[in-house]
Design a protein around this motif. Structure first.
Motif, PDB file in Angstrom:
ATOM      1  N   LEU A 107      24.966  51.588   1.285  1.00 35.54           N
ATOM      2  CA  LEU A 107      24.263  52.820   2.066  1.00 35.54           C
ATOM      3  C   LEU A 107      25.332  53.913   2.450  1.00 35.54           C
ATOM      4  O   LEU A 107      24.852  54.958   2.277  1.00 35.54           O
ATOM      5  CB  LEU A 107      23.522  52.083   3.051  1.00 35.54           C
ATOM      6  N   LYS A 114      24.483  62.280  -0.475  1.00 34.92           N
ATOM      7  CA  LYS A 114      22.963  62.635   0.340  1.00 34.92           C
ATOM      8  C   LYS A 114      23.350  63.839   1.021  1.00 34.92           C
ATOM      9  O   LYS A 114      22.944  64.803   1.181  1.00 34.92           O
ATOM     10  CB  LYS A 114      22.660  61.503   0.668  1.00 34.92           C
ATOM     11  N   LYS A 126      27.202  54.330   7.834  1.00 35.61           N
ATOM     12  CA  LYS A 126      26.094  53.666   7.912  1.00 35.61           C
ATOM     13  C   LYS A 126      26.490  52.396   8.873  1.00 35.61           C
ATOM     14  O   LYS A 126      27.504  52.162   8.994  1.00 35.61           O
ATOM     15  CB  LYS A 126      25.686  53.134   6.631  1.00 35.61           C
ATOM     16  N   ILE A 167      15.838  50.952   8.547  1.00 35.43           N
ATOM     17  CA  ILE A 167      15.222  49.728   8.460  1.00 35.43           C
ATOM     18  C   ILE A 167      15.091  48.820   9.881  1.00 35.43           C
ATOM     19  O   ILE A 167      16.382  48.514  10.128  1.00 35.43           O
ATOM     20  CB  ILE A 167      15.447  48.841   7.154  1.00 35.43           C
ATOM     21  N   GLY A 168      14.096  48.689  10.332  1.00 27.27           N
ATOM     22  CA  GLY A 168      14.099  47.966  11.689  1.00 27.27           C
ATOM     23  C   GLY A 168      14.726  48.686  12.868  1.00 27.27           C
ATOM     24  O   GLY A 168      14.900  48.244  14.132  1.00 27.27           O
ATOM     25  N   ARG A 206      11.294  64.792  13.137  1.00 28.88           N
ATOM     26  CA  ARG A 206      12.235  63.728  12.662  1.00 28.88           C
ATOM     27  C   ARG A 206      11.435  62.557  12.254  1.00 28.88           C
ATOM     28  O   ARG A 206      11.892  62.046  11.007  1.00 28.88           O
ATOM     29  CB  ARG A 206      13.229  63.487  13.861  1.00 28.88           C
ATOM     30  N   THR A 210      11.648  62.096   6.523  1.00 30.11           N
ATOM     31  CA  THR A 210      12.237  61.456   5.208  1.00 30.11           C
ATOM     32  C   THR A 210      10.895  61.362   4.167  1.00 30.11           C
ATOM     33  O   THR A 210      11.036  61.704   3.208  1.00 30.11           O
ATOM     34  CB  THR A 210      12.562  60.054   5.312  1.00 30.11           C
ATOM     35  N   SER A 239       5.506  49.974   4.260  1.00 29.83           N
ATOM     36  CA  SER A 239       4.581  50.535   5.397  1.00 29.83           C
ATOM     37  C   SER A 239       5.247  50.952   6.665  1.00 29.83           C
ATOM     38  O   SER A 239       4.611  50.955   7.597  1.00 29.83           O
ATOM     39  CB  SER A 239       3.453  49.760   5.590  1.00 29.83           C
ATOM     40  N   VAL A 242       9.335  55.605   6.545  1.00 31.86           N
ATOM     41  CA  VAL A 242       9.243  56.367   5.427  1.00 31.86           C
ATOM     42  C   VAL A 242       7.942  56.440   4.624  1.00 31.86           C
ATOM     43  O   VAL A 242       7.352  57.413   4.533  1.00 31.86           O
ATOM     44  CB  VAL A 242      10.551  56.030   4.269  1.00 31.86           C
ATOM     45  N   ASP A 262       3.990  45.518   2.655  1.00 34.44           N
ATOM     46  CA  ASP A 262       4.996  45.181   3.343  1.00 34.44           C
ATOM     47  C   ASP A 262       5.803  43.903   2.790  1.00 34.44           C
ATOM     48  O   ASP A 262       5.192  43.554   1.554  1.00 34.44           O
ATOM     49  CB  ASP A 262       4.784  45.018   4.884  1.00 34.44           C
ATOM     50  N   LYS A 282       1.129  49.379  12.144  1.00 33.57           N
ATOM     51  CA  LYS A 282       2.624  49.197  12.030  1.00 33.57           C
ATOM     52  C   LYS A 282       3.278  49.813  13.310  1.00 33.57           C
ATOM     53  O   LYS A 282       4.457  49.222  13.641  1.00 33.57           O
ATOM     54  CB  LYS A 282       3.042  49.690  10.656  1.00 33.57           C
ATOM     55  N   ARG A 288       0.972  42.543  10.830  1.00 31.90           N
ATOM     56  CA  ARG A 288       1.444  42.695   9.331  1.00 31.90           C
ATOM     57  C   ARG A 288       0.257  43.526   8.526  1.00 31.90           C
ATOM     58  O   ARG A 288      -0.900  43.529   8.821  1.00 31.90           O
ATOM     59  CB  ARG A 288       1.161  41.176   8.780  1.00 31.90           C
ATOM     60  N   CYS A 318       9.482  53.001  -1.222  1.00 33.02           N
ATOM     61  CA  CYS A 318       9.904  53.582  -0.028  1.00 33.02           C
ATOM     62  C   CYS A 318      10.318  52.320   1.099  1.00 33.02           C
ATOM     63  O   CYS A 318      10.105  52.344   2.374  1.00 33.02           O
ATOM     64  CB  CYS A 318       8.756  54.283   0.860  1.00 33.02           C
ATOM     65  N   ALA A 344      12.999  55.164  -0.438  1.00 26.65           N
ATOM     66  CA  ALA A 344      13.885  54.210  -0.105  1.00 26.65           C
ATOM     67  C   ALA A 344      15.507  54.607  -0.636  1.00 26.65           C
ATOM     68  O   ALA A 344      15.559  55.528  -1.523  1.00 26.65           O
ATOM     69  CB  ALA A 344      13.633  52.889  -0.403  1.00 26.65           C
ATOM     70  N   ASN A 345      16.426  54.043  -0.372  1.00 25.14           N
ATOM     71  CA  ASN A 345      18.072  53.888  -0.832  1.00 25.14           C
ATOM     72  C   ASN A 345      17.922  53.024  -1.982  1.00 25.14           C
ATOM     73  O   ASN A 345      17.852  51.762  -1.894  1.00 25.14           O
ATOM     74  CB  ASN A 345      18.794  53.811   0.236  1.00 25.14           C
TER      75      ASN A 345
HETATM   76  P1  NDP Z   1      11.208  50.490   8.246  1.00 22.13           P
HETATM   77  O1  NDP Z   1      11.760  49.351   8.947  1.00 22.13           O
HETATM   78  O2  NDP Z   1      10.512  51.510   9.270  1.00 22.13           O
HETATM   79  O3  NDP Z   1      10.232  50.037   7.285  1.00 22.13           O
HETATM   80  C1  NDP Z   1      10.512  49.221   6.173  1.00 22.13           C
HETATM   81  C2  NDP Z   1       9.575  48.847   5.285  1.00 22.13           C
HETATM   82  O4  NDP Z   1      10.177  48.197   3.867  1.00 22.13           O
HETATM   83  C3  NDP Z   1       8.520  47.711   5.817  1.00 22.13           C
HETATM   84  O5  NDP Z   1       7.196  47.962   5.481  1.00 22.13           O
HETATM   85  C4  NDP Z   1       9.009  46.310   5.394  1.00 22.13           C
HETATM   86  O6  NDP Z   1       8.316  45.376   5.596  1.00 22.13           O
HETATM   87  C5  NDP Z   1       9.576  46.982   4.140  1.00 22.13           C
HETATM   88  N1  NDP Z   1      10.859  46.072   3.531  1.00 22.13           N
HETATM   89  C6  NDP Z   1      12.011  46.311   4.059  1.00 22.13           C
HETATM   90  N2  NDP Z   1      12.823  45.068   3.695  1.00 22.13           N
HETATM   91  C7  NDP Z   1      12.184  44.529   2.804  1.00 22.13           C
HETATM   92  C8  NDP Z   1      12.221  43.501   1.654  1.00 22.13           C
HETATM   93  N3  NDP Z   1      13.716  42.956   1.508  1.00 22.13           N
HETATM   94  N4  NDP Z   1      11.513  43.214   0.871  1.00 22.13           N
HETATM   95  C9  NDP Z   1       9.965  43.575   1.100  1.00 22.13           C
HETATM   96  N5  NDP Z   1       9.860  44.800   1.841  1.00 22.13           N
HETATM   97  C10 NDP Z   1      10.720  45.217   2.624  1.00 22.13           C
HETATM   98  O7  NDP Z   1      12.117  51.223   7.455  1.00 22.13           O
HETATM   99  P2  NDP Z   1      12.295  52.887   6.933  1.00 22.13           P
HETATM  100  O8  NDP Z   1      10.861  53.189   6.483  1.00 22.13           O
HETATM  101  O9  NDP Z   1      13.095  53.534   8.027  1.00 22.13           O
HETATM  102  O10 NDP Z   1      13.287  52.746   5.764  1.00 22.13           O
HETATM  103  C11 NDP Z   1      13.029  52.435   4.545  1.00 22.13           C
HETATM  104  C12 NDP Z   1      13.835  52.842   3.233  1.00 22.13           C
HETATM  105  O11 NDP Z   1      13.962  54.152   3.381  1.00 22.13           O
HETATM  106  C13 NDP Z   1      15.120  52.180   3.456  1.00 22.13           C
HETATM  107  O12 NDP Z   1      15.698  51.767   2.066  1.00 22.13           O
HETATM  108  C14 NDP Z   1      15.906  53.165   4.125  1.00 22.13           C
HETATM  109  O13 NDP Z   1      17.459  52.772   4.118  1.00 22.13           O
HETATM  110  C15 NDP Z   1      15.311  54.392   3.502  1.00 22.13           C
HETATM  111  N6  NDP Z   1      15.703  55.615   4.336  1.00 22.13           N
HETATM  112  C16 NDP Z   1      15.065  55.696   5.736  1.00 22.13           C
HETATM  113  C17 NDP Z   1      15.464  56.900   6.432  1.00 22.13           C
HETATM  114  C18 NDP Z   1      14.692  57.147   7.801  1.00 22.13           C
HETATM  115  O14 NDP Z   1      14.717  58.181   8.263  1.00 22.13           O
HETATM  116  N7  NDP Z   1      14.082  56.251   8.302  1.00 22.13           N
HETATM  117  C19 NDP Z   1      16.223  57.985   5.655  1.00 22.13           C
HETATM  118  C20 NDP Z   1      16.426  57.729   4.509  1.00 22.13           C
HETATM  119  C21 NDP Z   1      16.364  56.567   3.584  1.00 22.13           C
HETATM  120  P3  NDP Z   1       8.424  44.209   6.607  1.00 22.13           P
HETATM  121  O15 NDP Z   1       8.202  45.030   7.753  1.00 22.13           O
HETATM  122  O16 NDP Z   1       7.599  43.221   6.077  1.00 22.13           O
HETATM  123  O17 NDP Z   1       9.810  43.761   6.554  1.00 22.13           O
END
Ligand code: NDP
Length: 445
Positions: A107, A114, A126, A167-168, A206, A210, A239, A242, A262, A282, A288, A318, A344-345
């Motif tokens: 990352l 990026k 990161k 994420i998280g 903000r 994304t 969900s 992003v 999700d 969410k 869920r 995403c 997503a990345n």
């Molecule tokens: P969130 O934690 O808000 O959401 C992540 C989503 O992806 C959830 O719906 C989650 O489901 C699902 N998910 C995560 N891991 C897994 C997995 N291993 N298998 C299946 N589903 C999964 O994160 P973000 O939306 O912030 O980030 C999403 C992506 O975007 C990542 O790749 C992040 O690096 C990238 N990104 C984010 C940015 C930001 O500004 N937030 C900027 C640029 C890139 P569940 O809740 O069930 O785990």
């Protein structure tokens, strides 16, 4: 393959065994550089590939905290400062049980290019932890964040390293992290973290940046084929932050999102996903996604299913890395999908990308398409430094301009090297050249 690229990748693989995601990210960037290595011998002479693929620093630390039952829990924290060639380390923190050094390094490496593409003077970094926020109480999240920051704060600073969410990690977690930073340092240093709530110095737009940015990028791509999102059927994986704002912007621009997901499965709603329901589930209830089908007539939840099973014109991964593989790409193409835009990345595997390119589908790589989040984080830093708060429209307009500029830069390099519509190539070359030039200018440091 160019022997310099080949030997650099081989040496990295030997020195970083079992870091397959990191090697996947590096290989994709380095393989794009063939034509420019032939043209710019300085890259090899100045050992740029070796220098850009070795992190400047990697911090790993123990995080001990107490759960609601009084048990002591131990997690591991990470922060990789990959490159400060263009500015302070900048990039989010991920709290997810799958976080390892390999994940954080891939990352952080992606983040270098990026951030270079945004043109905003930010380096690449990161971080994160293998802490799993799912099912944790508010108090547990707070105690974990405080314990995490108790070690990390030594390494942060407005001109050193400025983390954000991933994420998280959303505004709630950033609030706890910022609070602990403030308590430990006795400084109200707003510019040390981004993604803050607006009341703590966060930027309007903000949260949306994304997802909105990915859709602005998609609109630019479609415009080159004299097309638009109007009337298009889309699927969006995830969900989270992003995914929700990506889907919102698709709807605003006349498209229809029919599936989201999700990690438990996908919802399909042929009438178009109601994003107020998803956001309530969410962002507020932290529930869920299967709950959606109980609140919306005509929709259905498919346990364990991914969104690629549902026919669409455009797909927006995403959620997470390597979530769209070769079989998924085949299915999407068979069903008529003609564009994949990464929110997503690195969500699309190299084999899937190759097939999409071969079949003339448009493909937007994350390091270009999801750069809107970090771009608005840099705008948050600018507002904090100037003690200003810009309006939503001001920030959103800047975001739109930045995404259009990134699209233009990718297209410029793709066309220059006779690889029209190759956004992976264009993004890698544009980001790399800016970074390489800065590394060379400093001399050997
Ligand atoms: P969130 O934690 O808000 O959401 C992540 C989503 O992806 C959830 O719906 C989650 O489901 C699902 N998910 C995560 N891991 C897994 C997995 N291993 N298998 C299946 N589903 C999964 O994160 P973000 O939306 O912030 O980030 C999403 C992506 O975007 C990542 O790749 C992040 O690096 C990238 N990104 C984010 C940015 C930001 O500004 N937030 C900027 C640029 C890139 P569940 O809740 O069930 O785990």
């Amino acid at each position: 393959m160019n022997p310099y690229i080949e030997s650099s990748i081989k040496s990295l693989a030997e020195r970083n065994p079992a870091q397959s995601l990191f090697l996947q990210a590096v290989t994709e960037v380095f393989e794009s550089l063939e034509p420019i290595l032939a043209e710019i011998p300085d890259i090899k002479a100045h050992a740029i590939l070796e220098r850009v693929s070795e992190p400047e620093r990697q911090i790993m630390f123990r995080v001990c905290w107490v759960d609601d039952q009084g048990n002591i829990q131990v997690n591991r924290g990470y922060r990789v400062g990959f490159s400060s060639a263009l500015g302070p380390y900048k990039g989010g923190m991920r709290f997810h049980p799958t976080v390892r050094l390999d994940v954080v390094k891939f990352l952080a490496f992606e983040q270098i290019f990026k951030n270079a593409l945004t043109g905003l003077g930010i380096g690449g970094g990161k971080g994160g932890s293998d802490f799993d926020p799912k099912g944790k109480s508010d108090g547990e999240i707070m105690r974990f964040c405080q314990a995490f920051m108790s070690e990390l704060y030594h390494f942060l600073g407005e001109s050193t390293d400025v983390p954000a969410g991933d994420i998280g990690v959303g505004a709630r977690e950033i609030g706890y992290l910022f609070g602990q930073y403030k308590r430990l340092t006795k400084r109200f240093a707003q510019g040390v973290l981004t993604g803050k709530q607006v009341g703590l110095g966060g930027s309007l737009a903000r949260k949306e940046a994304t997802g909105f940015g990915a859709v602005y990028f998609a609109a630019e791509m479609l415009a080159t084929r004299e097309d638009s999102l109007e009337g298009k059927t889309c699927v969006v994986s995830g969900s989270g932050n992003v995914a929700i704002y990506c889907a919102r912007k698709i709807h605003e621009l006349g498209g229809k999102v029919v599936a989201m997901s999700d990690s438990s499965g996908s919802i399909h709603d042929p009438a178009g996903i109601d994003l107020d329901i998803v956001a309530a589930l969410k962002e507020v209830e932290r529930a869920r996604i299967d709950q959606y089908s109980q609140r919306r007539r005509g929709s259905k939840f498919f346990a364990g299913e991914r969104v690629w099973s549902f026919p669409c014109d455009l797909a927006f991964p995403c959620a997470t890395q390597n979530e769209l593989d070769l079989d998924d790409a085949k299915k999407l193409l068979d069903d008529g999908c003609f564009a994949v835009v990464e929110g997503a990345n690195m969500p699309t595997t190299p084999e899937a990308i190759a097939l999409l390119k071969e079949k003339n589908a448009l493909f937007a790589p994350g390091k270009a398409a999801n750069a809107g989040g970090v771009a608005v984080s840099a705008l948050e830093m600018q507002q904090n430094a100037a003690l200003q708060n810009w309006s939503f429209k001001q920030v959103d307009d800047r975001l739109k301009d930045i995404m259009a500029t990134i699209h233009r830069d990718c297209t410029f390099y793709a066309n220059k090297y006779k690889r029209p519509e190759d956004y992976v190539f264009g993004a890698n070359v544009a980001g790399f050249l800016k970074t390489a030039s800065a590394i060379q200018s400093y001399g050997v440091i």
